[in-house]
Design a protein around this motif. Structure first.
Motif, short mmCIF file in Angstrom:
data_model
loop_
_atom_site.label_atom_id
_atom_site.label_comp_id
_atom_site.label_asym_id
_atom_site.label_seq_id
_atom_site.Cartn_x
_atom_site.Cartn_y
_atom_site.Cartn_z
N ALA A 1 0.83 -1.21 0.00
CA ALA A 1 0.00 0.00 0.00
C ALA A 1 0.86 1.25 0.00
CB ALA A 1 -0.92 -0.01 1.23
N GLY A 2 0.47 2.20 -0.82
CA GLY A 2 1.16 3.48 -0.88
C GLY A 2 2.39 3.51 -1.75
N THR A 3 2.72 2.41 -2.40
CA THR A 3 3.91 2.36 -3.26
C THR A 3 3.50 2.41 -4.73
OG1 THR A 3 3.96 -0.06 -3.44
CG2 THR A 3 5.08 0.93 -1.54
N THR A 4 4.47 2.58 -5.58
CA THR A 4 4.23 2.55 -7.01
C THR A 4 3.97 1.12 -7.47
OG1 THR A 4 5.69 4.44 -7.34
CG2 THR A 4 5.20 3.09 -9.28
N ALA A 5 2.95 0.92 -8.29
CA ALA A 5 2.65 -0.39 -8.87
C ALA A 5 2.45 -1.44 -7.79
CB ALA A 5 3.75 -0.81 -9.84
N GLN A 6 1.27 -1.45 -7.20
CA GLN A 6 0.98 -2.32 -6.06
C GLN A 6 0.58 -3.72 -6.55
OE1 GLN A 6 -1.78 -0.17 -3.49
NE2 GLN A 6 -0.77 1.74 -4.04
N LEU A 7 1.56 -4.44 -7.06
CA LEU A 7 1.37 -5.76 -7.63
C LEU A 7 2.45 -6.70 -7.12
CD1 LEU A 7 0.89 -4.58 -11.32
CD2 LEU A 7 -0.94 -5.36 -9.82
N VAL A 8 2.12 -7.98 -6.98
CA VAL A 8 3.12 -8.93 -6.52
C VAL A 8 4.11 -9.29 -7.62
CG1 VAL A 8 1.71 -9.92 -4.68
CG2 VAL A 8 1.58 -10.88 -7.01
N ASN A 9 3.65 -9.20 -8.88
CA ASN A 9 4.58 -9.49 -9.99
C ASN A 9 4.07 -8.83 -11.27
OD1 ASN A 9 6.44 -10.58 -11.83
ND2 ASN A 9 6.68 -12.41 -10.56
N GLY A 10 4.47 -7.59 -11.46
CA GLY A 10 4.02 -6.83 -12.61
C GLY A 10 4.70 -7.19 -13.92
N SER A 11 5.74 -8.01 -13.87
CA SER A 11 6.43 -8.40 -15.10
C SER A 11 5.70 -9.50 -15.86
CB SER A 11 7.85 -8.89 -14.78
OG SER A 11 8.64 -7.85 -14.26
N MET A 12 4.83 -10.22 -15.17
CA MET A 12 4.24 -11.43 -15.75
C MET A 12 3.18 -11.16 -16.81
SD MET A 12 3.85 -14.13 -12.64
CE MET A 12 5.20 -15.25 -12.23
N TRP A 13 2.81 -9.91 -17.01
CA TRP A 13 1.72 -9.63 -17.93
C TRP A 13 2.06 -10.01 -19.36
CZ3 TRP A 13 1.57 -6.19 -22.09
CH2 TRP A 13 2.67 -5.36 -22.24
N THR A 14 3.32 -10.07 -19.72
CA THR A 14 3.68 -10.38 -21.11
C THR A 14 3.66 -11.88 -21.41
OG1 THR A 14 6.06 -10.53 -20.61
CG2 THR A 14 5.18 -8.36 -21.19
N ILE A 15 3.64 -12.73 -20.40
CA ILE A 15 3.80 -14.17 -20.63
C ILE A 15 2.61 -14.73 -21.41
CG2 ILE A 15 4.21 -16.40 -19.57
CD1 ILE A 15 6.45 -14.36 -19.20
N SER A 16 1.40 -14.28 -21.11
CA SER A 16 0.25 -14.78 -21.86
C SER A 16 0.32 -14.34 -23.31
CB SER A 16 -1.05 -14.29 -21.22
OG SER A 16 -1.19 -12.89 -21.33
N PHE A 17 0.87 -13.16 -23.57
CA PHE A 17 1.03 -12.70 -24.95
C PHE A 17 2.07 -13.55 -25.68
CE2 PHE A 17 -0.76 -8.96 -22.88
CZ PHE A 17 -1.75 -8.60 -23.78
N GLU A 18 3.09 -13.96 -24.95
CA GLU A 18 4.09 -14.85 -25.55
C GLU A 18 3.44 -16.14 -26.01
OE1 GLU A 18 8.21 -16.25 -26.26
OE2 GLU A 18 7.30 -14.29 -26.01
N PHE A 19 2.60 -16.72 -25.16
CA PHE A 19 1.96 -17.99 -25.53
C PHE A 19 0.98 -17.79 -26.69
CE2 PHE A 19 -0.72 -21.75 -25.11
CZ PHE A 19 0.24 -22.73 -24.94
N ARG A 20 0.32 -16.65 -26.74
CA ARG A 20 -0.58 -16.38 -27.86
C ARG A 20 0.20 -16.31 -29.17
NH1 ARG A 20 -4.39 -11.60 -25.29
NH2 ARG A 20 -4.15 -12.34 -23.15
N CYS A 21 1.40 -15.77 -29.10
CA CYS A 21 2.24 -15.75 -30.30
C CYS A 21 2.67 -17.16 -30.68
CB CYS A 21 3.46 -14.86 -30.07
SG CYS A 21 3.10 -13.08 -30.10
N TYR A 22 2.85 -18.04 -29.71
CA TYR A 22 3.13 -19.45 -30.02
C TYR A 22 1.95 -20.05 -30.79
CZ TYR A 22 6.85 -19.27 -26.47
OH TYR A 22 7.96 -18.96 -25.75
N LEU A 23 0.74 -19.73 -30.34
CA LEU A 23 -0.44 -20.23 -31.04
C LEU A 23 -0.53 -19.65 -32.44
CD1 LEU A 23 -3.09 -20.11 -28.16
CD2 LEU A 23 -1.74 -22.06 -28.94
N LEU A 24 -0.13 -18.40 -32.59
CA LEU A 24 -0.09 -17.80 -33.92
C LEU A 24 0.89 -18.55 -34.82
CD1 LEU A 24 -0.74 -15.52 -35.95
CD2 LEU A 24 1.08 -14.16 -34.83
N ALA A 25 2.05 -18.90 -34.26
CA ALA A 25 3.02 -19.68 -35.04
C ALA A 25 2.46 -21.03 -35.42
CB ALA A 25 4.31 -19.85 -34.23
N LEU A 26 1.73 -21.66 -34.50
CA LEU A 26 1.10 -22.95 -34.81
C LEU A 26 0.12 -22.81 -35.97
CD1 LEU A 26 0.51 -25.91 -34.16
CD2 LEU A 26 -1.12 -25.12 -32.43
#
Length: 366
Positions: free
Chosen positions: A140-165
């Motif tokens: 609380a009170g800090t910038t970006a109050q998330l436990v892991n804000g880096s993980m948002w790109t991982i689902s996009f990575e897998f979607r690109c795998y499906l695009l390659a498929l």
């Protein structure tokens, strides 16, 4: 004449992709060190069109497009392709998510209230979909109050795998000029988009700030991925001379000051500069991928939660100190993740059944 990148792979040598991905992971940690301490990034402050973390993520998707396309070309089986992709992403992601939610989360909040408000079903659904963990309020009170804000790109990575498929099943990878035409069309569609004033880059505002233009994010990532695919399919036709590489770098640096030119420059000269670096002989000669730990994924997954804990328990810590401390700590977590989670999972990958009579694809890093 065969390009250096193609010759490296044809002779069973791994180009500098692992080194580049490790560098990009460190750049993401660097950017977050300033973001999470509310200190202006000395580089992003001058490059108004994009931040270093955004460029690093773009580099990840360019490299991924190349390697994943190579993987399909080596063994065009949908079942084995999906098995490899799942084994590469899910084990490390699941463990890092468990660590973020059940260790980092309660350390950044009142543990009793945190666990009382934790929606386990939503968390499990997020694991399946590779979503960034959603938790009760933390830090609380800090910038970006998330436990892991880096993980948002991982689902996009897998979607690109499906695009390659889909591209593989549709035969686009065997019709490379058709693949190029499709990539150009996607690039034109997303390359002309200019981010609104005050937004550094539309796909990067999800790093814990504002969830904006998700549809634009997947289109942009798909464009980057497809450009990487084209480099894989035309690797025998593309040369990387030092003069051309330096010129591409100069043009790309100039474009970073102009939001109108930035996206086209990333897809054109930025991609060329990246794959020129990947083909540099001094980097890949005499190196064997299977003898080294691949720390890039682990550093990317564990950097953010470590940084949040540092900013929470060491008030006033500076960005350079948090950057150095996070690199050391996340490298340790990354090594453990590689040694005990990622590498054992990769050993379960189905054996490759080469689609070519000679080893023209070399070792596949993904």
């Amino acid at each position: 004449m065969t390009s250096p990148l193609a010759r490296a792979i044809d002779h069973g040598q791994q180009p500098n992709f692992d080194s580049l991905r490790l560098f990009f992971a460190c750049v993401v940690v660097f950017f977050h060190s300033f973001l999470l301490t509310r200190v202006a990034d000395p580089y992003a402050a001058k490059i108004l069109a994009i931040n270093p973390g955004g460029l690093a993520v773009d580099g990840f998707f360019l490299i991924s497009g190349y390697l994943i396309t190579q993987s399909w070309l080596a063994d065009p089986s949908a079942k084995r392709f999906l098995a490899r992709r799942v084994l590469r992403l899910y084990p490390g992601f699941i463990v890092a998510s468990l660590f973020s939610v059940f260790v980092v989360g309660p350390l950044g909040a009142d543990a009793h209230a945190y666990f009382a408000g934790l929606d386990v079903r939503r968390f499990l659904r997020g694991l399946v979909l590779l979503h960034m963990p959603e938790t009760p309020p933390v830090f609380a009170g800090t910038t970006a109050q998330l436990v892991n804000g880096s993980m948002w790109t991982i689902s996009f990575e897998f979607r690109c795998y499906l695009l390659a498929l889909l591209c593989g099943l549709a035969g686009l990878f065997s019709q490379r000029y058709l693949l190029l035409a499709l990539t150009v069309a996607i690039g034109i569609a997303v390359g002309g988009y200019v981010p609104p004033a005050g937004v550094a880059h539309p796909q990067h505002v999800l790093f814990g700030i504002n969830a904006l233009r998700v549809s634009d994010s997947i289109a942009w990532f798909a464009a980057l991925f497809m450009v990487g695919s084209c480099y894989a399919r035309f690797r025998d036709r593309i040369g990387f001379g030092p003069v051309r590489a330096m010129l591409a770098c100069a043009m790309f640096v100039a474009s970073m000051f102009d939001p109108v030119l930035l996206r086209p420059a990333v897809l054109l000269v930025g991609a060329y500069a990246l794959f020129a670096a990947a083909s540099a002989p001094a980097w890949w000669k005499s190196r064997k991928t299977d003898r080294r730990a691949d720390l890039s994924y682990g550093i990317y997954l564990y950097g953010w939660p470590i940084q949040k804990l540092l900013t929470w328990y060491v008030p006033g810590i500076g960005p350079w100190m948090i950057f150095a401390s996070t690199l050391l700590a996340s490298a340790g977590f990354a090594f453990l993740s590689w040694r005990w989670i990622e590498k054992p999972a990769l050993k379960l990958k189905p054996a490759t059944r080469l689609a070519f009579p000679r080893p023209c694809n070399g070792p596949i890093a993904e």
